[in-house]
Design a protein around this motif. Structure first.
Motif, mmCIF file in Angstrom:
data_model
loop_
_atom_site.group_PDB
_atom_site.id
_atom_site.type_symbol
_atom_site.label_atom_id
_atom_site.label_comp_id
_atom_site.label_asym_id
_atom_site.label_seq_id
_atom_site.Cartn_x
_atom_site.Cartn_y
_atom_site.Cartn_z
ATOM 1 N N ILE A 1 1.069 -0.756 -0.114
ATOM 2 C CA ILE A 1 0.202 -0.161 -0.156
ATOM 3 C C ILE A 1 0.818 1.259 0.048
ATOM 4 C CG2 ILE A 1 -2.127 1.477 1.097
ATOM 5 C CD1 ILE A 1 -2.737 -1.335 2.685
ATOM 6 N N ILE A 2 0.692 2.430 -0.987
ATOM 7 C CA ILE A 2 0.839 3.675 -0.929
ATOM 8 C C ILE A 2 0.249 4.354 -0.392
ATOM 9 C CG2 ILE A 2 2.222 5.142 -2.920
ATOM 10 C CD1 ILE A 2 3.867 3.054 -1.962
ATOM 11 N N GLY A 3 0.662 5.474 0.276
ATOM 12 C CA GLY A 3 -0.128 6.323 0.846
ATOM 13 C C GLY A 3 0.285 7.335 0.018
ATOM 14 N N CYS A 4 -0.452 8.569 -0.122
ATOM 15 C CA CYS A 4 -0.407 9.963 -1.202
ATOM 16 C C CYS A 4 -1.349 10.829 -0.434
ATOM 17 C CB CYS A 4 -1.531 9.779 -2.591
ATOM 18 S SG CYS A 4 -1.438 10.708 -3.149
ATOM 19 N N LYS B 1 12.422 6.270 8.816
ATOM 20 C CA LYS B 1 12.695 5.259 7.758
ATOM 21 C C LYS B 1 11.954 4.662 7.026
ATOM 22 C CE LYS B 1 17.104 3.816 9.561
ATOM 23 N NZ LYS B 1 18.470 4.991 9.138
ATOM 24 N N ILE B 2 11.025 5.698 6.439
ATOM 25 C CA ILE B 2 9.732 5.262 5.612
ATOM 26 C C ILE B 2 9.863 6.484 4.124
ATOM 27 C CG2 ILE B 2 7.379 5.988 5.374
ATOM 28 C CD1 ILE B 2 7.954 4.598 7.821
ATOM 29 N N PRO B 3 10.381 5.410 3.150
ATOM 30 C CA PRO B 3 10.405 5.955 1.524
ATOM 31 C C PRO B 3 9.300 6.607 1.415
ATOM 32 C CG PRO B 3 10.708 3.894 1.788
ATOM 33 C CD PRO B 3 9.832 3.679 2.930
ATOM 34 N N TYR B 4 9.500 7.740 0.870
ATOM 35 C CA TYR B 4 8.846 8.905 0.351
ATOM 36 C C TYR B 4 9.114 9.358 -1.404
ATOM 37 C CZ TYR B 4 12.425 12.245 2.210
ATOM 38 O OH TYR B 4 13.056 13.011 2.185
ATOM 39 N N SER C 1 16.039 12.754 -2.595
ATOM 40 C CA SER C 1 15.316 11.827 -2.426
ATOM 41 C C SER C 1 14.657 11.877 -3.725
ATOM 42 C CB SER C 1 13.555 12.411 -1.064
ATOM 43 O OG SER C 1 13.217 13.660 -2.151
ATOM 44 N N ILE C 2 13.689 10.866 -4.021
ATOM 45 C CA ILE C 2 12.737 10.397 -5.461
ATOM 46 C C ILE C 2 11.869 12.308 -5.281
ATOM 47 C CG2 ILE C 2 11.199 9.520 -6.546
ATOM 48 C CD1 ILE C 2 12.262 7.335 -5.357
ATOM 49 N N VAL D 1 5.560 7.439 -8.178
ATOM 50 C CA VAL D 1 5.192 6.380 -7.215
ATOM 51 C C VAL D 1 5.885 5.109 -8.489
ATOM 52 C CG1 VAL D 1 2.690 5.131 -7.361
ATOM 53 C CG2 VAL D 1 2.254 7.058 -6.863
ATOM 54 N N LYS D 2 6.195 4.776 -9.332
ATOM 55 C CA LYS D 2 6.286 4.009 -10.264
ATOM 56 C C LYS D 2 7.989 4.117 -9.806
ATOM 57 C CE LYS D 2 6.261 3.158 -14.878
ATOM 58 N NZ LYS D 2 6.304 2.977 -15.415
ATOM 59 N N GLN D 3 8.823 5.717 -9.165
ATOM 60 C CA GLN D 3 10.058 4.898 -8.853
ATOM 61 C C GLN D 3 9.872 4.393 -7.447
ATOM 62 O OE1 GLN D 3 12.638 5.380 -10.173
ATOM 63 N NE2 GLN D 3 11.946 5.688 -11.997
ATOM 64 N N LEU D 4 9.334 5.416 -6.592
ATOM 65 C CA LEU D 4 8.908 5.260 -5.450
ATOM 66 C C LEU D 4 8.609 3.633 -5.289
ATOM 67 C CD1 LEU D 4 8.482 5.844 -2.015
ATOM 68 C CD2 LEU D 4 6.494 6.130 -2.602
ATOM 69 N N ILE D 5 8.099 2.757 -5.438
ATOM 70 C CA ILE D 5 7.099 1.570 -4.865
ATOM 71 C C ILE D 5 8.631 -0.110 -5.664
ATOM 72 C CG2 ILE D 5 6.117 -0.911 -6.337
ATOM 73 C CD1 ILE D 5 3.923 1.379 -6.469
#
Length: 337
Positions: free
Chosen positions: A63-66, A142-145, A157-158, A304-308
């Motif tokens: 799950i990705i949050g926005c 350490k939450i990816p964003y 960051s991305i 989103v693609k780069q984050l995943i």
């Protein structure tokens, strides 16, 4: 009918369970031929991954949050469209979460959201993409964003953005080439970095063409239609009245157009009006709005693609790109008469 499992897919495709998992999660180290074969088996067997089992096996929620805080429903819809396209492609789910940037409990609310929803990562849209306290919190946990439409380029960051400053420069210069020198400007929300970027582009175009900046021609908006009405009322009551108005988004520009029409002003014969974003309203009203097409869907989809991808295979060098914002001329602007 017997349930199709990941083991069934692996056996049918003649590959390992690990390979099927890599294809499922769009991970690297799988040849194109093998990936195509496994995807074909997915379709033939009508395989649907079990999200709970998948999450437990890989210690992910998928799950990705926005996060968003934006008065424009059109903007949020476009953000959601881009994010969902990326999630669908990479077998992820999307959680859209509204927040108030100026809320007292923002950080604690985000922390609770992450814990209760077990988010794998978060996409930050304006104004959160440039909010240092939130970014620092995510880093500490350490939450990816990933950032969308951020003005910050130095962060590790991305980041996927469009060049708002250049877009504002081009649309202002377009008006100048039509003969306009008295060009009013309506700012956006002060918490959004795009507001300052677009204002800088407007001022740069004036300076580049030898036109003196006039503070009387600048009004404060907040990206909402109603703020556009209030700003338009002040601008259109000026004497002498400016020959053109550039609003920082299309909803405020549409408000200017409506008020000008109510005042019996002909657009664009008596006054030219331009906006920014190329929101649906820019195409649906008459005259159609000259505007800057901001690639909101593409920005969010890439982020989103780069984050995943980063979640599955962390990269040392973050993905950072600036997409082009394009000028679109329509019937709301014309040469001065």
């Amino acid at each position: 009918m017997k349930k199709v499992t990941i083991n069934s897919v692996a056996s049918y495709a003649g590959v390992s369970k690990k390979t099927v998992s890599r294809v499922l999660n769009n991970e690297p180290n799988v040849s194109d031929a093998t990936r195509e074969k496994v995807l074909k088996v997915f379709k033939e067997l009508d395989y649907t991954p079990n999200p709970i089992a998948r999450g437990l096996a890989q210690n992910r929620s998928f799950i990705i949050g926005c996060l968003y805080d934006n008065p424009s429903k059109s903007y949020i819809t476009r953000v959601q469209t881009g994010a969902l396209a990326a999630c669908h492609e990479l077998n992820y789910n999307l959680l859209i979460h509204p927040c108030e940037l100026r809320g007292d409990e923002l950080i604690s609310n985000i922390e609770q959201l992450i814990q209760t929803s077990r988010l794998d990562g978060i996409v930050l849209t304006p104004p959160f993409s440039d909010f240092p306290e939130l970014v620092s919190f995510l880093k500490s946990k350490k939450i990816p964003y990933a950032r969308v439409a951020s003005a910050v380029l130095e962060d590790d960051s991305i980041s996927v953005r469009s060049n708002d400053e250049q877009g504002a420069f081009e649309i202002t210069e377009h008006l100048i080439k039509l003969g306009h020198k008295e060009i009013a400007f309506i700012k956006g929300h002060p918490d959004h970095s795009a507001t300052e970027q677009r204002f800088k582009g407007y001022r740069r175009a004036l300076a580049s063409n030898g036109i003196e900046f006039d503070e009387r021609l600048v009004e404060e908006g907040n990206f909402s239609y109603h703020s556009g009405v209030d700003s338009a009322r002040t601008i259109l009551d000026l004497n002498p009245r400016p020959t053109a108005v550039f609003a920082s988004n299309d909803y405020m520009a549409a408000a200017v157009l409506k008020l000008a029409t109510q005042m019996q002003l002909r657009v664009p014969d008596d006054i030219s009006i331009a906006g920014f974003d190329n929101a649906p309203i820019a195409r649906h009203i008459w005259p159609g709005l000259t505007t800057i097409a901001q690639p909101v869907e593409e920005m969010t989809q890439q982020a989103v693609k780069q984050l995943i991808t980063h979640i599955g295979d962390p990269q040392e060098s973050p993905y950072q790109v600036t997409l082009e914002a394009k000028l679109i001329t329509r019937e709301s602007t014309a040469a001065i008469k």
